[in-house]
Design a protein around this motif. Structure first.
Motif, mmCIF file in Angstrom:
data_model
loop_
_atom_site.group_PDB
_atom_site.id
_atom_site.type_symbol
_atom_site.label_atom_id
_atom_site.label_comp_id
_atom_site.label_asym_id
_atom_site.label_seq_id
_atom_site.Cartn_x
_atom_site.Cartn_y
_atom_site.Cartn_z
ATOM 1 N N GLU A 216 0.812 -1.217 0.000
ATOM 2 C CA GLU A 216 0.000 0.000 0.000
ATOM 3 C C GLU A 216 0.848 1.271 0.000
ATOM 4 N N TRP A 217 2.160 1.134 0.137
ATOM 5 C CA TRP A 217 3.024 2.316 0.138
ATOM 6 C C TRP A 217 3.333 2.812 -1.268
ATOM 7 N N TRP A 218 3.218 1.900 -2.273
ATOM 8 C CA TRP A 218 3.474 2.342 -3.646
ATOM 9 C C TRP A 218 2.400 3.334 -4.071
ATOM 10 N N GLY A 219 2.828 4.464 -4.592
ATOM 11 C CA GLY A 219 1.892 5.486 -5.024
ATOM 12 C C GLY A 219 1.356 6.351 -3.908
ATOM 13 N N THR A 220 1.721 6.051 -2.671
ATOM 14 C CA THR A 220 1.326 6.885 -1.542
ATOM 15 C C THR A 220 2.566 7.475 -0.867
ATOM 16 N N LYS A 221 3.406 6.610 -0.313
ATOM 17 C CA LYS A 221 4.643 7.055 0.327
ATOM 18 C C LYS A 221 5.868 6.818 -0.542
ATOM 19 N N TRP A 222 5.765 5.861 -1.450
ATOM 20 C CA TRP A 222 6.858 5.526 -2.362
ATOM 21 C C TRP A 222 6.413 5.783 -3.796
ATOM 22 N N ILE A 223 7.202 6.560 -4.523
ATOM 23 C CA ILE A 223 6.908 6.887 -5.914
ATOM 24 C C ILE A 223 8.013 6.298 -6.782
ATOM 25 N N ALA A 224 7.634 5.430 -7.716
ATOM 26 C CA ALA A 224 8.611 4.738 -8.563
ATOM 27 C C ALA A 224 8.627 5.335 -9.962
ATOM 28 N N LEU A 225 9.836 5.533 -10.479
ATOM 29 C CA LEU A 225 10.067 5.988 -11.853
ATOM 30 C C LEU A 225 10.457 4.804 -12.731
ATOM 31 N N PRO A 226 10.140 4.847 -14.019
ATOM 32 C CA PRO A 226 10.495 3.730 -14.896
ATOM 33 C C PRO A 226 11.976 3.747 -15.266
ATOM 34 N N ASN A 227 12.599 2.584 -15.221
ATOM 35 C CA ASN A 227 13.984 2.436 -15.686
ATOM 36 C C ASN A 227 14.167 1.028 -16.234
ATOM 37 N N PRO A 228 13.938 0.837 -17.533
ATOM 38 C CA PRO A 228 14.137 -0.481 -18.131
ATOM 39 C C PRO A 228 15.577 -0.752 -18.542
ATOM 40 N N MET A 229 16.485 0.213 -18.332
ATOM 41 C CA MET A 229 17.843 0.096 -18.871
ATOM 42 C C MET A 229 18.768 -0.721 -17.982
ATOM 43 N N TYR A 230 18.626 -0.619 -16.670
ATOM 44 C CA TYR A 230 19.476 -1.362 -15.732
ATOM 45 C C TYR A 230 18.856 -1.283 -14.348
ATOM 46 N N GLY A 231 19.361 -2.100 -13.431
ATOM 47 C CA GLY A 231 18.870 -2.045 -12.059
ATOM 48 C C GLY A 231 19.032 -3.370 -11.350
ATOM 49 N N SER A 232 18.627 -3.387 -10.082
ATOM 50 C CA SER A 232 18.800 -4.596 -9.287
ATOM 51 C C SER A 232 17.905 -5.729 -9.776
ATOM 52 N N TRP A 233 16.866 -5.426 -10.538
ATOM 53 C CA TRP A 233 16.038 -6.487 -11.100
ATOM 54 C C TRP A 233 16.856 -7.392 -12.012
ATOM 55 N N MET A 234 17.900 -6.847 -12.654
ATOM 56 C CA MET A 234 18.739 -7.652 -13.534
ATOM 57 C C MET A 234 19.556 -8.656 -12.734
ATOM 58 N N SER A 235 20.125 -8.193 -11.627
ATOM 59 C CA SER A 235 20.895 -9.102 -10.788
ATOM 60 C C SER A 235 20.009 -10.180 -10.183
ATOM 61 N N ALA A 236 18.756 -9.838 -9.877
ATOM 62 C CA ALA A 236 17.844 -10.817 -9.294
ATOM 63 C C ALA A 236 17.584 -11.984 -10.239
ATOM 64 N N LEU A 237 17.640 -11.726 -11.532
ATOM 65 C CA LEU A 237 17.384 -12.789 -12.505
ATOM 66 C C LEU A 237 18.446 -13.877 -12.468
ATOM 67 N N THR A 238 19.643 -13.519 -12.035
ATOM 68 C CA THR A 238 20.736 -14.496 -11.981
ATOM 69 C C THR A 238 21.148 -14.830 -10.560
ATOM 70 N N ALA A 239 20.418 -14.308 -9.553
ATOM 71 C CA ALA A 239 20.751 -14.602 -8.160
ATOM 72 C C ALA A 239 20.350 -16.038 -7.838
#
Length: 257
Positions: A216-239
């Protein structure tokens, strides 16, 4: 390939993501939408003294502290898609040297909506902090870039908190959020990566579980910007999950910024 240089296929990985960020109406619309929402939520948070966006703050008194917002730098307020495009054109991959050279050029542009939001926060009496995984020696150039674009910087306080600026400030941004939370009530966190909100390392399943209590914090207390170029989501795929063999590492996965 002679000298170990990356081939065209390897260098072009992520081309669609870079082109989408650089050219699409959809990217600009999503960024503007995020910052419009951030402005609305900032006003709500200012009116509610029990409001905090920092998990590092919920266990200590904060109601009487002055307000602040914490934003990431790269791909949250500073757009580095031109650097990503340069890597593709040069058939190169990220490394500390070419990244530092880019930072020192001071050519990052502003993410749509970011300048107006941070100025709005400043004008409402809210301190604006930038928590970045740019290294400490890159902070002067980062400050120059931010200032040239119109982002507010407090001349009386260090509000650009860089990686390794202090010994305990590693890539995980928790200690820097804690640093701000000691003196300020954190109204919003704004970022493009899970690490801008919570520790980000782990498998896809581990990250999903970590975020679940805060849906419930997304869009209320936490605001996320789009970044398809790099990020920790990439490392998670190979963790690797506990007990699993270590995964193959891909050379283009880079430290979080």
């Amino acid at each position: 390939m002679a000298g170990g240089a990356p081939d065209a296929t390897h260098a072009a990985e992520g081309l669609d993501a870079v082109l989408w960020t650089q050219t699409s109406v959809e990217y600009r619309a999503t960024a503007l939408q995020a910052y419009a929402l951030a402005r609305m939520q900032l006003d709500r948070a200012l009116a509610d003294p029990s409001w905090t966006a920092a998990t590092e703050q919920v266990a200590r008194p904060f109601e009487g502290l002055p307000p602040a917002v914490i934003l990431a730098a790269d791909e949250t307020v500073l757009d580095n898609a031109a650097y990503q495009a340069r890597l593709i054109q040069d058939r190169a991959t990220y490394n500390e040297e070419n990244w530092a050279a880019w930072v020192n050029e001071r050519k990052a542009t502003a993410v749509p909506g970011a300048v107006a939001f941070t100025q709005y926060a400043r004008d409402r009496g809210v301190a604006v902090f930038y928590v970045t995984n740019r290294n400490a020696p890159e902070e002067p150039a980062t400050r120059d870039n931010l200032a040239a674009l119109g982002f507010p910087l407090d001349p009386a306080r260090d509000t650009v908190l860089s990686r390794r600026e202090r010994p305990e400030w590693a890539s995980d941004k928790t200690t820097r959020r804690e640093h701000v939370a000691k003196e300020f009530r954190v109204l919003l966190l704004v970022g493009d990566d899970l690490g801008d909100f919570l520790p980000s390392r782990g498998t896809v399943a581990e990250r999903d579980a970590r975020v679940a209590p805060y849906a419930e914090w997304w869009g209320t207390k936490w605001i996320a910007l789009p970044n398809p170029m790099y990020g920790s989501w990439m490392s998670a795929l190979t963790a690797a999950a506990p007990g699993a063999p270590p995964p193959d590492k891909r050379s283009h996965l880079r430290p979080l910024r």
